[in-house]
Design an enzyme around this catalytic site. Sequence first.
Site, PDB file in Angstrom:
ATOM      1  N   ASN A  88     107.419  -1.214  16.241  1.00  0.00           N
ATOM      2  CA  ASN A  88     107.107  -2.262  15.279  1.00  0.00           C
ATOM      3  C   ASN A  88     106.442  -1.718  14.008  1.00  0.00           C
ATOM      4  O   ASN A  88     106.535  -2.339  12.945  1.00  0.00           O
ATOM      5  CB  ASN A  88     106.190  -3.299  15.937  1.00  0.00           C
ATOM      6  CG  ASN A  88     105.610  -4.278  14.953  1.00  0.00           C
ATOM      7  OD1 ASN A  88     106.293  -5.177  14.477  1.00  0.00           O
ATOM      8  ND2 ASN A  88     104.330  -4.105  14.622  1.00  0.00           N
ATOM      9  N   TYR A 193     112.438  -0.212   0.956  1.00  0.00           N
ATOM     10  CA  TYR A 193     112.278  -0.892   2.241  1.00  0.00           C
ATOM     11  C   TYR A 193     113.648  -1.198   2.859  1.00  0.00           C
ATOM     12  O   TYR A 193     113.885  -0.925   4.044  1.00  0.00           O
ATOM     13  CB  TYR A 193     111.484  -2.195   2.058  1.00  0.00           C
ATOM     14  CG  TYR A 193     111.250  -2.952   3.339  1.00  0.00           C
ATOM     15  CD1 TYR A 193     110.246  -2.562   4.228  1.00  0.00           C
ATOM     16  CD2 TYR A 193     112.022  -4.064   3.671  1.00  0.00           C
ATOM     17  CE1 TYR A 193     110.029  -3.258   5.414  1.00  0.00           C
ATOM     18  CE2 TYR A 193     111.811  -4.760   4.850  1.00  0.00           C
ATOM     19  CZ  TYR A 193     110.815  -4.357   5.717  1.00  0.00           C
ATOM     20  OH  TYR A 193     110.601  -5.036   6.889  1.00  0.00           O
ATOM     21  N   ARG A 231     104.769 -14.814   8.328  1.00  0.00           N
ATOM     22  CA  ARG A 231     103.485 -14.783   7.610  1.00  0.00           C
ATOM     23  C   ARG A 231     102.615 -13.653   8.152  1.00  0.00           C
ATOM     24  O   ARG A 231     101.995 -13.778   9.215  1.00  0.00           O
ATOM     25  CB  ARG A 231     102.761 -16.130   7.771  1.00  0.00           C
ATOM     26  CG  ARG A 231     103.430 -17.276   7.050  1.00  0.00           C
ATOM     27  CD  ARG A 231     102.599 -18.545   7.071  1.00  0.00           C
ATOM     28  NE  ARG A 231     102.416 -19.073   8.413  1.00  0.00           N
ATOM     29  CZ  ARG A 231     103.293 -19.864   9.051  1.00  0.00           C
ATOM     30  NH1 ARG A 231     104.428 -20.192   8.460  1.00  0.00           N
ATOM     31  NH2 ARG A 231     103.025 -20.308  10.268  1.00  0.00           N
TER      32      ARG A 231
END
Length: 276
Positions: A88, A193, A231
């Site tokens: 992650n 990214y 979020r």
Amino acid sequence: MSVRVAVVTGSNDGIGLAIVRALCSQFEGDVYLTARNVGRGQKAVESLISEGLKPKFLQLDINDLNSITAAAAFFKESYGGVDVLVNNAAIAFKVNDTVPFDVQAEVTLRTNFFSTRDMLTHFILTQLCVSGRVVNVSSFAALYTLRQCSPALQQRFRSTDITEDELVGLMQQFVDETKTNKHQQAGWPQTAYGVSKIGLTTLSMILARRLSKERPNDGILLNSCCPGWVRTNMAGPKAPKSPEEGADTPVYLALLPPGATEPHGKFISARKVREW
């Protein structure tokens, strides 16, 4: 019977923390929250313990190869390997960041591709237990960015015969070409990214094919996924999904039942296979 173990990188906050929280409730075995910062990692563990959960903590900085090899040795000695690995840990610069693009490219790809590849290199072939599950947290940015690449680059990233060495070379080529500002001329889009997540998604497919060939009878499943726009500190407060909602697909893939044969080597979002 040996205790099973799940490991989540970069999990002291955001989606990673939500993944650990869910695994603590649903995974039968020990769940390790990992973070490069010991203080933040231990604080996150304490917050989960206060909720009645029982995570364990291990300091792990994926940008430090010694940290990766030490972690691999720890899990091998303590558990005989790893049953679930969720990669992650990732970084992203803000859209209006003033850091020069070539620096953004080098820093972003270092963590999101090269260091995550180091994790996979040291964990999947020798560490993964039978029926192991590997989940690489990617992003739909990979798919959007792939469509902006030149046709030649798109063809290679979608090819079933691209090798790991070729992929590493392409990722390094992108970083190198940003230093002379020739990356767009060479067919790359202006997003570090997105390119890093193309690399991770493609690497996931390459390694899944390798596992099928080298450990065909072990029932290991390896996939990449998009958690959605969540979020977090990285994605910002305007995202529509909560961290818990973002954790849903990674946790689903981490807990695919023994005997499952699919998905494997796929890109998943909302628990569905997406065309690459």
